[in-house]
Design an enzyme around this catalytic site. Structure first.
Site, PDB file in Angstrom:
ATOM      1  N   GLY A  31      11.275 104.329 189.026  1.00 26.08           N
ATOM      2  CA  GLY A  31      12.236 105.080 189.824  1.00 26.08           C
ATOM      3  C   GLY A  31      13.401 104.241 190.290  1.00 26.08           C
ATOM      4  N   LEU A  33      16.511 105.042 189.934  1.00 24.64           N
ATOM      5  CA  LEU A  33      17.167 104.992 188.626  1.00 24.64           C
ATOM      6  C   LEU A  33      18.648 104.626 188.722  1.00 24.64           C
ATOM      7  CD1 LEU A  33      15.546 108.185 187.058  1.00 24.64           C
ATOM      8  CD2 LEU A  33      14.708 105.833 187.055  1.00 24.64           C
ATOM      9  N   HIS A  37      18.617 102.820 183.278  1.00 22.46           N
ATOM     10  CA  HIS A  37      17.482 103.718 182.998  1.00 22.46           C
ATOM     11  C   HIS A  37      17.948 104.943 182.213  1.00 22.46           C
ATOM     12  CE1 HIS A  37      15.832 101.865 186.859  1.00 22.46           C
ATOM     13  NE2 HIS A  37      14.836 101.679 186.017  1.00 22.46           N
TER      14      HIS A  37
END
Ligand code: PAF
Length: 283
Positions: A31, A33, A37
């Site tokens: 996560g 992000l 990503h």
């Protein structure tokens, strides 16, 4: 895009896609992000019909409880960002879904050699935690391909070896590091840095570039090059874990006859441990 937190739900969707003959690309993340990503999702979509991303801050790969607690969790913003990408499902399990028996009772995966060096030597247990959670996530998402960023180059090679050694029918694809304008590799940990530290942090990529230049000029004393680079960057406020010139294929220390090299660095700057690496191909 669908958000799924239960394993049963994920399996049901994966089964349906497989029945339809669709291929699956997978991007595991923790996560928080950023653009790096999101580019992994694009890459997965280039190689598969459907894309699953996962968001799970894996406690098993943190050897420091303070680091785990401080790790940024921005799930709503992450999901909002993923909605704008080619991601079809985001899998957001909780710790009990991944480790129902608890972490101490969990069977673990160890990837020898590559898992012991560099970050493996400085973060005991880290790569066992990575290899274990990635194996579990692979068994949950059943992907044909999975994409990992080259910023964590050691992790990328470790996953390739894991998949090879355990005969997993999954193609592992590396994706280029995304960088800020000043060259700093994008990372969730960059937000621990003050504005001044973010400027200083770009010294990491400068150091890699300088080492690369010296290698390309034919300088062959790798130990001396790394030691000088270490001293120079420590004067700028970094505490260096390692600077190493390695063989690109397996990250063993490079010898003078090696031509395909990776220069790797890990250093603490204020509150953040930063890592980066660069390829160097000699004629
Ligand atoms: O690179 C990461 O974010 C993590 O190590 C990974 C691969 C998602 C496993 O938790």
């Amino acid at each position: 895009m669908e958000t799924v937190s239960s394993l049963a739900q994920l399996r049901q969707q994966v089964k349906q896609w497989r029945k339809q003959g669709l291929t699956i690309g997978f991007v595991p993340t923790m996560g928080n992000l950023h653009a790096g990503h999101l580019s992994l999702i694009d890459k997965a979509k280039q190689h598969a019909d459907k894309v699953i991303a996962s968001i799970f801050v894996n406690p098993l790969q943190f050897n420091d409880q303070i680091d785990l607690n401080a790790y940024p969790r921005t799930i709503e913003a992450d999901i909002a960002q993923l909605t704008q990408t080619a991601c079809d499902i985001v899998f957001v399990p909780d710790v009990a879904t991944i480790y129902p028996e608890g972490m101490t009772k969990q069977s673990k995966i160890t990837v020898p050699d590559i898992g012991d060096r560099l970050c493996g030597a400085h973060r005991p247990g880290h790569f066992d935690g990575v290899a274990t959670v990635v194996t579990k996530l692979f068994n949950m998402a059943l992907p044909d391909v999975a994409v990992f960023g080259e910023k964590d180059y050691q992790q990328l090679l470790l996953i390739k070896k894991l998949v090879h050694d355990l005969n997993m029918p999954i193609e592992i694809i590396g994706a280029e590091t995304h960088r800020e304008q000043n060259g700093l590799a994008m990372s969730s940990r960059n937000q621990y840095l003050s504005a001044i530290e973010q400027t200083t942090a770009a010294e990491i990529v400068q150091t890699l570039l300088e080492i690369k230049q010296r290698l390309e000029q034919g300088q062959g004393d790798f130990t001396a090059i790394c030691e000088q680079a270490k001293q120079a960057i420590e004067q700028k406020g970094f505490e260096v874990d390692y600077i190493e010139i390695c063989r690109e294929a397996d990250l063993m220390p490079a010898k003078s006859e090696d031509k395909a090299l990776r220069i790797l660095i890990a250093a603490q700057l204020g509150p953040a441990r930063l890592i980066d690496n660069m390829a160097c191909y000699l004629a």
